[in-house]
Design a protein around this motif. Structure first.
Motif, PDB file in Angstrom:
ATOM      1  N   PRO A   1     -30.599  46.433 -65.597  1.00  8.68           N
ATOM      2  CA  PRO A   1     -30.633  46.499 -64.235  1.00  8.68           C
ATOM      3  C   PRO A   1     -29.625  45.649 -63.723  1.00  8.68           C
ATOM      4  CG  PRO A   1     -32.820  46.136 -65.008  1.00  8.68           C
ATOM      5  CD  PRO A   1     -31.972  45.947 -65.891  1.00  8.68           C
ATOM      6  N   THR A   2     -28.930  46.163 -62.634  1.00 10.92           N
ATOM      7  CA  THR A   2     -27.821  45.551 -61.973  1.00 10.92           C
ATOM      8  C   THR A   2     -28.311  44.317 -60.955  1.00 10.92           C
ATOM      9  OG1 THR A   2     -27.875  46.997 -60.064  1.00 10.92           O
ATOM     10  CG2 THR A   2     -26.309  47.483 -62.086  1.00 10.92           C
ATOM     11  N   CYS A   3     -29.443  43.915 -60.625  1.00 12.74           N
ATOM     12  CA  CYS A   3     -30.265  43.134 -59.956  1.00 12.74           C
ATOM     13  C   CYS A   3     -31.409  42.854 -60.228  1.00 12.74           C
ATOM     14  CB  CYS A   3     -29.667  42.997 -58.622  1.00 12.74           C
ATOM     15  SG  CYS A   3     -30.508  44.639 -57.660  1.00 12.74           S
TER      16      CYS A   3
ATOM     17  N   GLN B   1     -34.014  43.059 -58.206  1.00 16.07           N
ATOM     18  CA  GLN B   1     -34.689  44.050 -57.310  1.00 16.07           C
ATOM     19  C   GLN B   1     -34.767  45.388 -57.935  1.00 16.07           C
ATOM     20  OE1 GLN B   1     -32.754  41.450 -55.943  1.00 16.07           O
ATOM     21  NE2 GLN B   1     -34.697  40.275 -55.665  1.00 16.07           N
ATOM     22  N   ASP B   2     -33.888  45.471 -58.801  1.00 15.81           N
ATOM     23  CA  ASP B   2     -33.646  46.962 -59.420  1.00 15.81           C
ATOM     24  C   ASP B   2     -34.552  46.900 -60.673  1.00 15.81           C
ATOM     25  OD1 ASP B   2     -33.044  49.720 -59.186  1.00 15.81           O
ATOM     26  OD2 ASP B   2     -31.526  49.224 -60.762  1.00 15.81           O
TER      27      ASP B   2
ATOM     28  N   ARG C   1     -37.858  49.390 -60.682  1.00 14.17           N
ATOM     29  CA  ARG C   1     -37.235  50.911 -60.739  1.00 14.17           C
ATOM     30  C   ARG C   1     -36.737  51.282 -62.069  1.00 14.17           C
ATOM     31  NH1 ARG C   1     -33.673  53.985 -61.242  1.00 14.17           N
ATOM     32  NH2 ARG C   1     -32.465  52.408 -61.866  1.00 14.17           N
ATOM     33  N   SER C   2     -36.012  50.455 -62.791  1.00 14.23           N
ATOM     34  CA  SER C   2     -35.370  50.679 -63.912  1.00 14.23           C
ATOM     35  C   SER C   2     -36.536  51.024 -64.953  1.00 14.23           C
ATOM     36  CB  SER C   2     -34.629  49.598 -64.470  1.00 14.23           C
ATOM     37  OG  SER C   2     -33.385  49.572 -63.851  1.00 14.23           O
TER      38      SER C   2
ATOM     39  N   GLN D   1     -38.176  54.373 -64.252  1.00 12.41           N
ATOM     40  CA  GLN D   1     -37.188  55.508 -64.748  1.00 12.41           C
ATOM     41  C   GLN D   1     -37.398  55.436 -66.142  1.00 12.41           C
ATOM     42  OE1 GLN D   1     -32.953  54.896 -63.969  1.00 12.41           O
ATOM     43  NE2 GLN D   1     -32.413  56.557 -65.181  1.00 12.41           N
TER      44      GLN D   1
END
Length: 536
Positions: A129-131, A133-134, A137-138, A141
């Motif tokens: 994840p790029t941050c 907060q993701d 969601r990652s 997915q």
């Protein structure tokens, strides 16, 4: 404030992933410290064993399993086992702890450099994840990607300082998501394939592991009976998609071009379902198909369909496709060749079962196990030099009755047996393991003992890498070093890990040991001294 850690556990809970297979390191502790009480952690002493247990568990349940590994080093230790999961289409969500986000570029100790590249090409998807907060969601997915056809492992690397961060306001949408795959195959394709099957004078079925994964075994029986078609299992079978005592069953195809062509001669149409076309091993060149033979291929994997060197392919969910074909084809009379003879029966063990050397013969050992095992027993097989004897001897009737390393990577058998038994406690799991193979996953005994998982491990100890010796004979390489593994005391190893160990040198010893082991509610290891050479 809801943290990333709290939201991640909730995501796993809502998707039924409440068992965690792992071997923790420092990068994973911030995540694991928040594990809720309704989750179960299954510890393996080596990451290859961790992934093998999860592989068996996911295959047996048909649902994704959650794996937690330690950074790059732990992921690397699991890579060999990952090859089996990839080729078995096993849905695994593999997570690995990453160093603190701001330090990864410095390549500080335990950084997972280029984390998304590390597990490829053995995963469907890899992400970091790029941050913070993701992260959730990652993970969402990843778990949906793992389960959509073709199912398979995925990989997510998470910096460990992300877990304590606050989630974004959109996390509720992620938690509520549901992703469903396609439910069927185009009616026009079913009609076309059924017409070709009906027009064939001598159709034959070749069934693969995805038939068993889809629990389409019963529909495969209906399809074979309506067509009056013989049934082969695809080469290097990792699951059993068809009952081995059915009169249509012909065995497992050899993993060579010439060998397969020889066995398919006389058939004008070959229908391959749920397997690659074909997964060869030994280089034995020849014509891919007999002259005048046509091949149809049904696969849930677009990659398998695209790379096949011959045949027409349809990409579709295996279960609905087999059921639809079974209804669409025209019923024929039962073939005379299906009438059983005495020669077709499972061979009984001889009185002594010993060879001239005084060692037990593998076929007699397997016949004894088959005689004593429950009708619904589950077998995990990693005695690679006796695979032919296994399929010729062991009766398997129900879906989910057989597991074998899908890529041939050793170390699958013992861990997978623990995972399968954990997933399916109502059935008894019998793991038939070669002494060479056993050493790749021996620490699975500790997990079996610690969690009270009553697998019956049968070690066929012939003191050599039997399958390797078979290839050495064919390749004129018997002078190669490293073919033998003498001097291993598996009973002592078992007892050291907390598992009851017994040694059987005669068939009466074996009968007694297997009977006692099947009655126990704890794991048992039985070491059986067998003849070195067996039928491949």
């Amino acid at each position: 404030m809801t943290t990333v850690n709290e939201a991640a556990w909730e995501l796993l809970r809502r998707n039924g992933m409440t068992t965690v297979f792992g071997n923790p390191g420092s990068n994973e502790l911030p995540f694991l410290a928040g594990m809720p009480e309704d989750f179960r952690y299954v510890l393996g002493l080596h990451e290859g064993v961790v992934l093998g247990m999860a592989d068996g568990f996911a295959q047996a349940t048909g649902r994704p399993a959650f794996v937690n590994l330690h950074a790059a080093s732990g992921s690397g230790n699991a890579m060999g086992a990952l090859t089996n999961a990839w080729y078995a289409h096993t849905p695994l969500v593999i997570t690995a702890g990453q160093q603190v986000r701001s330090t990864v570029g410095q390549e500080v100790m335990l950084s997972n450099v280029d984390a998304t590249v590390l597990p490829r090409p053995l995963v469907k998807h890899a992400a970091e994840p790029t941050c913070a907060q993701d992260v959730v969601r990652s993970l969402s997915q990843a778990l949906h990607t793992a389960t959509l056809d073709p199912a398979g492992p995925v990989y997510v690397s998470v910096p460990y300082d992300d877990w304590s961060e606050a989630v974004g306001t959109d996390v509720a949408h992620v938690l509520e998501r549901r992703v469903a795959g396609g439910g069927g195959v185009a009616e026009s394709e079913i009609t076309r394939m059924a017409a070709l099957l009906d027009a064939a004078a001598a159709p034959v079925l070749v069934l693969g592991p995805d038939v068993d994964s889809a629990r389409a075994n019963d529909d495969a029986v209906v399809l074979a009976e309506r067509l009056g078609a013989d049934v082969w299992v695809a080469p290097s079978a990792s699951r059993c998609p068809f009952p081995t005592d059915h009169p249509a069953f012909r065995g497992v195809l050899p993993a060579s071009v010439a060998g397969i062509t020889e066995r398919l001669t006389g058939h004008d149409l070959v229908l391959v379902v749920g397997a690659p076309v074909f997964r060869y091993h030994q280089y034995d060149p020849g014509e891919y198909l007999p002259a005048g033979t046509r091949l149809l291929h049904v696969s849930c994997d677009p990659g398998e369909a695209a790379r096949a060197p011959m045949g027409d392919a349809v990409v579709a969910p295996i279960g609905p496709a087999v059921a639809a074909l079974a209804k669409a084809v025209t019923e024929r009379d039962r073939p005379q060749r299906w009438e059983r003879t005495d020669d077709a029966a499972t061979p009984a063990a001889s009185a002594s079962g010993t060879s001239a050397s005084g060692r037990l013969v593998a076929a007699d050992v397997l016949a004894t196990i088959d005689e004593l095992a429950p009708e619904d027993a589950v077998y995990v097989n990693e005695a690679t030099s006796t695979v032919g004897d296994f399929w010729a001897t062991i009766s398997m009737h129900r879906p989910g009755s057989y597991y074998f390393p899908a890529s041939g990577g050793l170390g699958f058998g013992m861990p997978a047996a623990v995972g399968v038994q954990l997933a399916d406690p109502q059935r008894r799991v019998i793991a038939v393991i070669g002494d060479g193979s056993a050493n790749y996953g021996i620490t699975a005994l500790w997990s079996a003992a610690q969690y009270g998982i009553p697998v019956v491990f049968v070690i066929l100890a012939n003191g050599t890498y039997g399958a390797l010796r078979g290839f050495a004979t064919k390749l004129d390489a018997l002078n190669a070093p490293g073919l033998d593994v003498p001097g291993i005391d598996f009973v002592a190893l078992a007892e050291g890990y907390g598992v009851t160990g017994r040694r059987a040198s005669t068939l009466p010893d074996l009968r007694d040991a297997v009977t006692v082991a099947l009655a126990a509610d704890t794991p048992t290891l039985i070491e059986v001294t067998t003849e070195a050479l067996a039928r491949l």
